[in-house]
Design a protein around this motif. Structure first.
Motif, PDB file in Angstrom:
ATOM      1  N   TRP A   1     -13.293  15.312 -22.236  1.00  0.00           N
ATOM      2  CA  TRP A   1     -12.383  14.794 -23.374  1.00  0.00           C
ATOM      3  C   TRP A   1     -11.776  16.074 -23.514  1.00  0.00           C
ATOM      4  N   THR A   2     -13.370  17.052 -23.963  1.00  0.00           N
ATOM      5  CA  THR A   2     -12.277  18.501 -25.226  1.00  0.00           C
ATOM      6  C   THR A   2     -11.319  19.564 -23.882  1.00  0.00           C
TER       7      THR A   2
ATOM      8  N   TYR B   1     -25.780  12.558 -32.410  1.00  0.00           N
ATOM      9  CA  TYR B   1     -24.627  12.651 -32.322  1.00  0.00           C
ATOM     10  C   TYR B   1     -24.130  11.531 -33.379  1.00  0.00           C
TER      11      TYR B   1
ATOM     12  N   GLU C   1     -16.675   4.125 -25.172  1.00  0.00           N
ATOM     13  CA  GLU C   1     -16.332   4.775 -24.712  1.00  0.00           C
ATOM     14  C   GLU C   1     -15.120   4.423 -23.748  1.00  0.00           C
TER      15      GLU C   1
ATOM     16  N   ASN D   1     -13.368  10.724 -20.717  1.00  0.00           N
ATOM     17  CA  ASN D   1     -14.514  11.195 -20.465  1.00  0.00           C
ATOM     18  C   ASN D   1     -14.386  11.933 -18.797  1.00  0.00           C
TER      19      ASN D   1
ATOM     20  N   SER E   1     -24.454  11.385 -23.508  1.00  0.00           N
ATOM     21  CA  SER E   1     -22.619  11.595 -23.389  1.00  0.00           C
ATOM     22  C   SER E   1     -22.538  12.023 -22.065  1.00  0.00           C
TER      23      SER E   1
ATOM     24  N   HIS F   1     -10.822  21.050 -32.074  1.00  0.00           N
ATOM     25  CA  HIS F   1     -12.030  20.610 -32.414  1.00  0.00           C
ATOM     26  C   HIS F   1     -13.421  20.773 -31.962  1.00  0.00           C
TER      27      HIS F   1
ATOM     28  N   THR G   1     -20.245  21.221 -21.535  1.00  0.00           N
ATOM     29  CA  THR G   1     -20.090  21.194 -22.762  1.00  0.00           C
ATOM     30  C   THR G   1     -20.262  19.527 -22.599  1.00  0.00           C
ATOM     31  N   THR G   2     -20.871  19.191 -23.762  1.00  0.00           N
ATOM     32  CA  THR G   2     -21.117  17.352 -23.730  1.00  0.00           C
ATOM     33  C   THR G   2     -19.718  16.587 -24.072  1.00  0.00           C
ATOM     34  N   THR G   3     -18.884  17.432 -24.558  1.00  0.00           N
ATOM     35  CA  THR G   3     -17.436  16.626 -24.804  1.00  0.00           C
ATOM     36  C   THR G   3     -16.261  17.172 -23.598  1.00  0.00           C
TER      37      THR G   3
ATOM     38  N   ILE H   1     -15.853  11.828 -33.577  1.00  0.00           N
ATOM     39  CA  ILE H   1     -15.102  13.471 -32.792  1.00  0.00           C
ATOM     40  C   ILE H   1     -14.334  13.835 -33.783  1.00  0.00           C
TER      41      ILE H   1
END
Length: 1008
Positions: free
Chosen positions: A279-280, A462, A435, A439, A218, A391, A275-277, A473
Motif C-alpha cells: 500500500w505504500t 508486526y 485488512e 494492498n 503480510s 511512511h 516490500t511487505t507494505t 501503520i
C-alpha cells in the motif's frame, strides 16, 4: 503407664496458645484491614520519631499510576505487593517510608470505552459537546478508581489511600500544562510533519510504549522500477547536506539512447525492490541502495509455470539475495551478466511503477531517484529499498537528507484520500482492525502495469496497538514534538545541555538499577530514540496549551506564542476549573485579551500523550504535596520491565527537560506473570489467574508469599500447583510461629536471663539471630525479598523446628519454671519472637499481625507500628557457630543409626537409646565436646537420647557405624539402662528411686 502409677500429664508444661493451626485467611484478613483503617496505622507511622526523638530519614517510593479502566490482574498484584514490601521494610528499618498511590486517568482506553457505549446507542462522539464527552470519561475513571482502590487494599497494601493522586485532578492538570509550557518556553517544542506510528482504528498517533508486537501475515511483493536515465551530477552539495535539484534533472539526464552509448548495462534494465507494505507503493519517492553492497545484473533465460518474470529481461539485485529473488519469481535459469558496485547507481533515475498507467491522471508521472542509504542491508529482500518518506522513519530521514517531497495520501482512518487516482477511499486497515482492500488493489495494479515481478505472503512480527490490538501503520501527519538534542540555556546543565545528554548522564551517574541490566536497556533506548511525539488526536486528556499564529509556518520564529503571562492565566484557569475549560467557547479570547490580538492566533486542540501526564507526576506529587519530598525526587520507581519504554522512559525525558536530571534515584524492574507452563496468560487460553481468585481460596498472604518466594527480576510463573507449594511453605512457617507462641505462654520479664548466663545452645541461637539481622537488613535494603524469605524460612525450619525446638522441648515441658535452662530458652523465644515477627511483617502482613496480637492484644497494638529491633553485636560468635555446626554433624550420624534401629524394631523412640560416640584419631574432639562425662548429658539432650557417652578410640570389636567426616568417628548403639520416667519418658537408672513414683531425679525435684 501402669494402672497404679500416678498420672503426671497435668504437671508437664505443654505449650498453650489460642493461635489456630488453620489460618482461615480469606475470612479473617478483612477484619485486620478494617482494624488498621480504624486505628489509622499509616497516619500514625508518619508521626513516628527516631530513637532520640529526631525526624526519621524519609524514604519515598513514587507510585507508577495504573490505568483506571478495569479489575486488577495478577500483574497488578505482583507490582503492588512488591511496592508494599519495599515500603514496609524500609519503615520497619527506621525510615519514614511514604507511599502515595496514584492513577492514570486520561487517554485512549477510557475514551475508547465511552465511544463503545456511544456506538452501542447509535450515537456519534463527534456530535456530542466535547466538554460533556470529557465529563463522561471523568466519571468512568472515577468509578474504576474506587473499585481498584478496594482491590489494592485487599492485598494488604499500605498507603495514603484516603488521598491518592489522580492525573485528572484539577491541580494535576494545571501542573501537567505548566510542565508542557516549559518545553514551549525553552524552545524544544516544535511542530513537524513526519511519519509516526498510527492507529487507523483509534485514529491517533501512538507512542512506542503503546505498541506491542504480534505475528502478522503480510503481503510481500517484488516490484520492477524501470531505469529511465542517468544523471552524473545528480547529487549536488548544498549548505544543509545533499539535495535533489528538481529543476535541473531534465537537462542533466542522460537519455536511454545516450545510456546505450555510455552505460549500456543500465539501459532497458529494472531495479527490483521488495516490500511487505504494498500500500505504500503509491507514495514512493525514491529507491535506496548501499555503496558497500555488491549487486549483479541478471538476465532471465527461462521461467517456471505461473511466473511473472519475462524471458530476456534484465534486473538488478544484490548478489547475496539473488537466489531468494530467483525462487520467489519462479525463474528457472538466469545469467549473471556482470557485477555492479553499489556506488555506480549514484545518479540513476527510475520510473515510478505507475508512471503513465491508465487512469493515473499523471499522479505518478515523476522521476524516482536512486539514493545511497546506510540502512540498506543484505539481510532480506533485494538489496534495494523502496522509499516512501511519509511512511517510515528510515525513509523519512533519507527524504530529509535529499529533499524528497512528502505525500499525504492516507487519511486518519487508514484509507487513501478520496481523490487519489485508482485507489481513492480504499482502506488499508478497516475500522474493525482487519485488512482493507488497499494492498490487493495495489498488487493488481502493479501486475496490470507490468511492474510485478513476484508476490507472496510473509508471517512476521508486526506492530499492533496494545489497546485495540489492531495492526498499525506509519503515517505522515503534522504532530507536536520535543527536540531531545536541542541545546538548552536554562541554567540546569550540570548533566548536559540537551535532554538526551541529561538522560544518559542520569542513567550512568545518578540512578541505582535493580536488576543492574535495567541500566543498559534504558540507556540503549534513550541513546537511539527520535524526538518525542507529544500530540494525540483525541478528546480525553490535557490539551497542548499553546497557540499558533495564523498564516505563519512552523519554521517561523513567531509561529508559536511564547508568553509567560498567557501561560500563567492558563494554569490559573486549569487550577480552578480543570482542563475542560480549554474547550469552552471564548477561552482563547479570555486568556489572550490585552496581551495579543486573539484573532491573530489559532488554539491547538490536540491532547498530550498520556505518557507525558504520568511522566510529569514527579512535579505534582513529589514536589507539590505535603507528603512529597524536599528535592522533588523519589528514592525509587518500581514497575514492570515494559516500563523501560514507558513510565521510566517518559519520566526521564520529562524531568530532564524541566529539572535537568532524572526524577528518581533508584529504579526496580520486575518481570511479567506467566502460567505454570511459562505461557503468557490470556482469557482465550483460559490460563489466567485473577488475584481475587487466589485471595478467595487461600488469602492475600499466600499471594504475597508467592511474590516473596519468586525471583521477580525474571518472568514469574503462577498456577494451582505453584500456589499449593506456597501454601505448604506457609503452613510450615505458621506451625513454627504457633509453637513459639505456645512456648512463650505467660512469659514475664522476671524470667529473663542475660545472654552471658545462657547455655551454649541458647547463645548459638542468638548468634544466628545476629547473623540473620545483618542479612535481613541487607536483603531488604537491596530489595532482595526472595533472599530474605529463603534465609528466614530455612532458619525457621532447619535451625528452629528441626533442631532448637526439637532439642528444647524436654526442657520447656519438664524443667522447673525457675530452672536456668528453661528460663534461658523462654528468653531466647521472646527475642526470637520480636525479630521473626518484624522481619516477616513486610511479607506476611496479616499473619504477623495475628501473631503479634496473640501476645500483645489491645486496640492500639499492631506489629506494623513497631520497628525491627536492634540486635546486639556481641551476640555474634563465629566460634560458637562452628562448634554447633560440628555437633550437628555428629548428631546427624547418631540420628541415622538410631533411625536404622527403629526400622529394625529394636527401639521405638530415640529416648530408649544411650549410644557411645568414639573419636578415633582426634583427641582434641573430646575437648570440643567438653572433655568430660558430664557433657554426655548435654549432648544426649542435643541428640534426644536418654544418654550419650563420649570416648576416644575405636569401639571394642570394631565399629558398627562410621561417621562421614575426615575425623574418624564411630557410633556404637547401646540401649539405655534403667526404667522409663513416667513424666519425661527418658530411660534412666535412677527412675523409681525417688519420692514420686516412676520419676527421674529431675522430674522428682520439679514435682517437689
Amino acid at each position: 503407664m501402669c494402672a497404679d502409677m500416678p498420672d503426671y500429664r497435668s504437671t508437664v508444661f505443654l505449650p498453650e496458645t489460642e493461635f489456630p493451626m488453620r489460618a482461615g485467611l480469606p475470612q479473617r484478613e478483612p477484619e485486620w484491614l478494617a482494624r488498621w483503617e480504624r486505628i489509622g496505622v499509616y497516619d500514625r507511622l508518619r508521626e513516628k520519631k527516631g530513637p532520640q526523638g529526631q525526624a526519621r530519614a524519609p524514604f519515598t517510593l513514587h507510585d507508577g499510576p495504573p490505568y483506571a479502566n478495569g479489575h486488577l490482574h495478577i500483574g497488578h498484584a505482583l507490582n503492588k505487593v512488591l511496592k508494599d514490601m519495599v515500603v514496609r521494610s524500609q519503615q520497619m528499618m527506621g525510615r519514614d517510608a511514604r507511599y502515595v498511590p496514584g492513577w492514570d486517568c486520561h487517554g485512549l482506553p477510557i475514551e475508547w470505552k465511552i465511544e463503545e457505549q456511544y456506538r452501542a446507542k447509535g450515537l456519534n462522539k463527534d456530535d456530542v459537546d466535547v466538554v460533556a464527552f470529557r465529563q463522561e470519561c471523568r466519571r468512568f475513571a472515577e468509578g474504576w478508581i474506587d473499585i481498584q482502590r478496594e482491590e489494592f487494599k485487599r492485598l494488604g497494601v499500605t498507603g495514603n489511600w484516603a488521598d491518592p493522586y489522580l492525573t485528572m485532578d484539577y491541580h494535576a492538570e494545571a501542573v501537567i500544562a505548566q510542565e508542557f509550557m516549559k518545553f514551549l518556553m525553552n524552545g524544544t517544542l516544535y511542530q513537524g510533519s513526519k511519519p509516526v506510528m498510527w492507529s487507523p482504528v483509534e485514529k491517533t498517533a501512538l507512542a512506542e510504549a503503546e505498541v506491542e508486537y504480534h505475528d502478522h501475515t503480510s503481503h510481500q511483493v517484488w516490484v520492477r522500477f524501470k531505469v529511465k536515465g542517468f544523471r552524473p551530477d545528480a547529487l549536488v552539495p548544498v549548505s544543509n547536506g545533499l539535495t535533489w535539484p528538481g529543476d535541473r534533472h531534465v537537462n542533466d539526464l542522460l537519455s536511454l539512447d545516450e545510456m546505450n552509448r555510455f552505460a549500456p548495462d543500465f539501459a532497458d534494465a529494472s531495479i527490483v525492490i521488495w516490500t511487505t507494505t504494498p500500500w505504500t507503493i503509491p507514495q514512493n519517492r525514491a529507491v535506496a541502495y548501499n555503496d558497500g553492497v555488491t549487486y549483479g545484473l541478471y538476465r532471465v533465460d527461462s521461467v517456471g509455470e505461473n511466473s511473472t518474470a519475462l524471458i530476456g529481461e534484465r534486473i538488478f539485485v544484490a548478489d547475496a539475495l539473488a537466489d531468494s529473488v530467483k525462487t520467489a519469481a519462479k525463474v528457472e535459469q538466469w545469467t549473471r551478466v556482470r557485477g555492479i558496485d553499489g556506488s555506480l547507481f549514484r545518479g540513476l533515475v527510475l520510473d515510478h511503477p505507475f508512471r503513465g498507467v491508465e487512469g493515473g491522471n499523471g499522479e505518478w508521472d515523476y522521476d524516482v531517484p536512486m539514493l545511497p542509504g546506510e540502512h540498506v542491508t543484505e539481510d532480506a529482500g533485494t538489496g534495494f529499498v523502496h522509499t516512501a518518506p511519509s511512511h517510515g522513519d528510515d525513509d523519512y530521514q533519507l527524504g530529509l537528507k535529499f529533499g524528497l517531497p512528502m505525500t499525504y495520501n492516507v487519511e486518519p482512518d487508514g484509507s487513501y484520500r478520496a481523490d487519489l487516482p485508482l485507489f481513492g477511499g480504499q482502506a488499508i486497515i478497516q475500522p474493525d482492525g482487519k485488512e482493507g482492500p488497499a494492498n490487493v488493489s495495489v498488487i493488481k495494479q502493479l501486475a496490470y502495469a507490468g511492474a510485478l515481478l513476484a508476490k507472496g505472503k510473509l508471517k512476521h512480527s508486526y506492530p499492533h496497538s496494545w489497546r485495540s490490538k489492531a495492526p498499525l501503520i506509519y503515517r505522515n501527519t503534522p504532530q507536536w514534538f520535543v527536540a531531545i538534542d536541542k541545546s538548552l540555556d536554562d541554567g540546569m546543565s550540570t548533566y548536559g545541555d540537551t535532554i538526551r545528554k541529561r538522560a544518559l548522564n542520569s542513567i550512568n551517574q545518578l540512578v541505582t538499577w535493580t536488576p543492574a541490566t535495567g541500566r543498559n536497556r534504558l540507556h540503549s533506548m534513550i541513546e537511539a530514540r527520535p524526538d518525542w511525539v507529544l500530540s494525540r488526536q483525541r478528546a480525553w486528556g490535557v490539551p497542548l496549551t499553546c497557540f499558533v499564529k495564523k498564516g505563519a509556518r512552523p519554521t517561523d520564529a513567531d509561529f508559536l506564542l511564547r508568553n509567560a503571562e498567557v501561560n500563567a492565566r492558563i494554569a490559573a484557569a486549569f487550577e480552578e476549573k480543570g482542563a475542560d475549560v480549554w474547550y469552552v467557547q471564548g477561552f482563547k479570547e479570555e486568556v489572550l485579551k490585552g496581551i495579543v490580538d486573539p484573532s491573530d492566533y489559532e488554539q491547538v486542540f490536540d491532547v498530550l500523550d498520556v505518557w507525558f501526564d504520568s511522566g510529569s507526576t514527579h512535579a505534582f506529587v513529589l514536589r507539590d504535596r505535603v507528603d512529597g519530598t524536599e528535592d522533588g525526587l523519589a528514592d525509587l520507581y518500581l514497575e514492570g520491565t515494559d516500563q523501560h519504554r514507558g513510565w521510566f522512559h517518559s519520566s526521564m525525558l520529562q524531568a530532564c527537560g524541566t529539572k535537568g536530571r532524572a526524577p528518581y534515584r533508584g529504579v526496580l524492574t520486575h518481570g511479567f506473570t506467566l502460567d505454570e507452563k511459562g505461557m503468557k496468560m490470556s482469557k482465550s487460553l483460559g490460563n489466567t489467574v485473577a488475584p481475587q481468585q487466589v485471595i478467595d481460596e487461600y488469602g492475600a498472604d499466600i499471594l504475597r508469599l508467592w511474590v516473596a518466594q519468586s525471583d521477580y527480576t525474571i518472568d514469574l510463573r503462577i498456577g494451582k500447583e505453584i500456589l499449593k507449594g506456597v501454601a505448604d511453605s506457609y503452613r510450615r512457617l505458621r506451625n513454627t510461629l504457633r509453637y513459639m507462641l505456645g512456648a512463650l505462654a505467660g512469659f514475664t520479664e522476671a524470667e529473663r536471663v542475660d545472654p552471658s548466663e545462657m547455655p551454649e545452645l541458647e547463645r548459638w541461637v542468638l548468634h544466628r539471630l545476629a547473623e540473620l539481622d545483618a542479612e535481613v537488613r541487607a536483603g531488604y535494603a537491596a530489595y532482595d525479598f526472595q533472599g530474605v524469605f529463603q534465609k528466614l524460612f530455612t532458619f525457621c525450619t532447619s535451625d528452629l523446628s528441626a533442631l532448637y525446638f526439637d532439642v528444647r522441648k524436654d526442657a520447656l515441658y519438664c524443667d522447673a519454671p525457675a530452672s536456668l535452662r528453661r528460663r534461658s530458652c523462654r528468653t531466647v523465644m521472646d527475642l526470637l519472637f520480636h525479630r521473626l515477627v518484624t522481619w516477616l511483617a513486610p511479607v506476611l502482613v496479616f499473619t504477623m499481625e495475628e501473631v503479634w496480637l496473640c501476645r500483645f492484644p489491645g486496640e492500639d497494638s499492631s506489629v506494623h507500628l513497631v520497628d525491627m529491633p536492634d540486635t546486639p553485636a556481641e551476640w555474634l560468635d563465629p566460634t560458637l557457630g562452628h562448634s554447633v555446626a560440628y555437633k550437628r554433624q555428629v548428631r546427624k550420624e547418631v540420628t541415622e543409626q538410631l533411625e536404622a534401629k527403629r526400622q529394625e524394631k529394636v527401639i521405638g523412640s530415640s529416648l530408649e537409646a544411650h549410644p557411645i560416640v568414639y573419636f578415633a584419631a582426634d583427641a582434641a574432639m573430646l575437648d570440643h565436646f567438653g572433655g568430660s562425662a558430664e557433657f554426655g548429658k548435654d549432648f544426649a539432650d542435643f541428640c534426644i537420647t536418654s544418654g550419650i557417652t563420649i570416648e576416644q578410640g575405636v569401639p571394642p570389636g570394631g565399629p558398627s557405624h562410621q561417621g562421614s567426616l575426615p575425623h574418624a568417628r564411630y557410633v556404637e548403639f547401646r540401649l539405655a539402662e534403667g526404667q522409663k520416667c513416667e513424666r519425661c519418658w527418658k530411660v534412666l537408672p535412677d527412675v523409681g528411686s525417688h519420692k514420686h513414683a516412676g520419676t527421674c531425679a529431675r522430674c522428682n525435684e520439679v514435682l517437689g
